[in-house]
Structures are given as C-alpha cells and as structure tokens.
Write a protein that holds these residues in place. Structure first.
Motif, PDB file in Angstrom:
ATOM      1  N   ILE A  32     121.148-105.082 -26.084  1.00 37.25           N
ATOM      2  CA  ILE A  32     121.907-103.842 -26.293  1.00 37.25           C
ATOM      3  C   ILE A  32     121.424-103.147 -27.560  1.00 37.25           C
ATOM      4  N   GLY A  33     121.236-103.903 -28.623  1.00 36.96           N
ATOM      5  CA  GLY A  33     120.753-103.328 -29.876  1.00 36.96           C
ATOM      6  C   GLY A  33     119.371-102.727 -29.729  1.00 36.96           C
ATOM      7  N   GLU A  34     118.490-103.423 -29.027  1.00 40.19           N
ATOM      8  CA  GLU A  34     117.145-102.897 -28.807  1.00 40.19           C
ATOM      9  C   GLU A  34     117.187-101.638 -27.944  1.00 40.19           C
ATOM     10  N   ALA A  35     118.031-101.629 -26.939  1.00 41.10           N
ATOM     11  CA  ALA A  35     118.139-100.459 -26.058  1.00 41.10           C
ATOM     12  C   ALA A  35     118.634 -99.254 -26.845  1.00 41.10           C
ATOM     13  N   ASN A  36     119.622 -99.451 -27.712  1.00 42.13           N
ATOM     14  CA  ASN A  36     120.131 -98.344 -28.525  1.00 42.13           C
ATOM     15  C   ASN A  36     119.045 -97.796 -29.436  1.00 42.13           C
ATOM     16  N   SER A  37     118.252 -98.665 -29.998  1.00 40.44           N
ATOM     17  CA  SER A  37     117.154 -98.240 -30.863  1.00 40.44           C
ATOM     18  C   SER A  37     116.148 -97.405 -30.078  1.00 40.44           C
ATOM     19  N   LYS A  38     115.826 -97.840 -28.878  1.00 39.26           N
ATOM     20  CA  LYS A  38     114.868 -97.115 -28.035  1.00 39.26           C
ATOM     21  C   LYS A  38     115.417 -95.741 -27.661  1.00 39.26           C
ATOM     22  N   VAL A  39     116.685 -95.677 -27.330  1.00 43.45           N
ATOM     23  CA  VAL A  39     117.307 -94.397 -26.965  1.00 43.45           C
ATOM     24  C   VAL A  39     117.254 -93.435 -28.145  1.00 43.45           C
ATOM     25  N   ARG A  40     117.530 -93.940 -29.347  1.00 47.57           N
ATOM     26  CA  ARG A  40     117.475 -93.077 -30.543  1.00 47.57           C
ATOM     27  C   ARG A  40     116.046 -92.573 -30.784  1.00 47.57           C
ATOM     28  N   GLN A  41     115.051 -93.425 -30.559  1.00 46.76           N
ATOM     29  CA  GLN A  41     113.662 -92.996 -30.720  1.00 46.76           C
ATOM     30  C   GLN A  41     113.308 -91.905 -29.709  1.00 46.76           C
ATOM     31  N   ILE A  42     113.738 -92.105 -28.466  1.00 45.10           N
ATOM     32  CA  ILE A  42     113.465 -91.111 -27.418  1.00 45.10           C
ATOM     33  C   ILE A  42     114.136 -89.785 -27.765  1.00 45.10           C
ATOM     34  N   GLU A  43     115.387 -89.836 -28.206  1.00 43.41           N
ATOM     35  CA  GLU A  43     116.099 -88.612 -28.570  1.00 43.41           C
ATOM     36  C   GLU A  43     115.428 -87.907 -29.747  1.00 43.41           C
ATOM     37  N   ALA A  44     114.995 -88.675 -30.744  1.00 40.32           N
ATOM     38  CA  ALA A  44     114.349 -88.081 -31.920  1.00 40.32           C
ATOM     39  C   ALA A  44     113.033 -87.410 -31.529  1.00 40.32           C
ATOM     40  N   LEU A  45     112.240 -88.068 -30.696  1.00 35.77           N
ATOM     41  CA  LEU A  45     110.973 -87.476 -30.272  1.00 35.77           C
ATOM     42  C   LEU A  45     111.205 -86.268 -29.370  1.00 35.77           C
ATOM     43  N   SER A  46     112.219 -86.339 -28.531  1.00 32.09           N
ATOM     44  CA  SER A  46     112.519 -85.221 -27.636  1.00 32.09           C
ATOM     45  C   SER A  46     112.949 -83.978 -28.411  1.00 32.09           C
ATOM     46  N   ASP A  62     105.063 -87.983 -22.022  1.00 38.58           N
ATOM     47  CA  ASP A  62     104.728 -89.380 -22.331  1.00 38.58           C
ATOM     48  C   ASP A  62     105.676 -90.020 -23.346  1.00 38.58           C
ATOM     49  N   ILE A  63     106.733 -89.327 -23.715  1.00 37.25           N
ATOM     50  CA  ILE A  63     107.653 -89.848 -24.736  1.00 37.25           C
ATOM     51  C   ILE A  63     108.216 -91.201 -24.314  1.00 37.25           C
ATOM     52  N   ILE A  64     108.756 -91.289 -23.134  1.00 37.47           N
ATOM     53  CA  ILE A  64     109.381 -92.547 -22.691  1.00 37.47           C
ATOM     54  C   ILE A  64     108.342 -93.652 -22.609  1.00 37.47           C
ATOM     55  N   ARG A  65     107.188 -93.346 -22.058  1.00 36.34           N
ATOM     56  CA  ARG A  65     106.120 -94.343 -21.962  1.00 36.34           C
ATOM     57  C   ARG A  65     105.709 -94.815 -23.360  1.00 36.34           C
ATOM     58  N   HIS A  66     105.641 -93.881 -24.290  1.00 40.96           N
ATOM     59  CA  HIS A  66     105.265 -94.214 -25.666  1.00 40.96           C
ATOM     60  C   HIS A  66     106.313 -95.151 -26.309  1.00 40.96           C
ATOM     61  N   VAL A  67     107.581 -94.824 -26.170  1.00 39.22           N
ATOM     62  CA  VAL A  67     108.637 -95.617 -26.802  1.00 39.22           C
ATOM     63  C   VAL A  67     108.763 -96.985 -26.139  1.00 39.22           C
ATOM     64  N   LEU A  68     108.596 -97.048 -24.841  1.00 32.92           N
ATOM     65  CA  LEU A  68     108.774 -98.316 -24.123  1.00 32.92           C
ATOM     66  C   LEU A  68     107.473 -99.078 -23.923  1.00 32.92           C
ATOM     67  N   SER A  69     106.410 -98.677 -24.590  1.00 34.13           N
ATOM     68  CA  SER A  69     105.113 -99.316 -24.379  1.00 34.13           C
ATOM     69  C   SER A  69     105.117-100.807 -24.705  1.00 34.13           C
TER      70      SER A  69
END
Length: 72
Positions: A32-46, A62-69
């Motif tokens: 859950i903590g990792e998922a929240n971090s990823k969502v925040r990264q995606i939102e910041a890049l978006s 490519d934002i999602i692919r970049h964050v979830l690479s």
C-alpha cells in the motif's frame, strides 16, 4: 514423552501461523505504501508541462511506464 513432543509441535504450529499472519499484514502495508508513492509520482509528472517532461526525457504517454519500470 510423546505427550510433551505433541504439545511442543502444536505450539510451534501456532507460533508459525501467527507469524505468517503478521507477515502477510506487513507485506500488504508495504505494498500500500509503495502504491501510494507511485501514484504521487505519476500525479507529479502528469502535472508537468510537455516541455518539462521532454527535459526529463519522458513523453506524456510514457509516464506510467516510467514510474512502474521497476515493477514490470
């Protein structure tokens, strides 16, 4: 003698079961903590402009692919 061995085995099984439960809960909280971090990264890049993304070497699609690479 067999009686005390059976009790020790039962106790060990109980301890193992409890440890497994806590391990599962801990793993879920970490995910859950990792998922929240990823969502925040995606939102910041978006929120960045296309120019800012290009400066980082990321295309908007490519934002999602970049964050979830590291996950995929």
């Amino acid at each position: 003698m067999a009686h005390s061995t059976a009790q020790l085995s039962s106790f060990h099984g109980l301890v193992t079961a409890v440890a497994d439960i806590f391990s599962g809960i801990f793993d879920a909280l970490v995910r859950i903590g990792e998922a929240n971090s990823k969502v925040r990264q995606i939102e910041a890049l978006s929120a960045l402009s296309d120019e800012d993304l290009a400066a980082r070497g990321i295309a908007r699609e490519d934002i999602i692919r970049h964050v979830l690479s590291d996950v995929v």
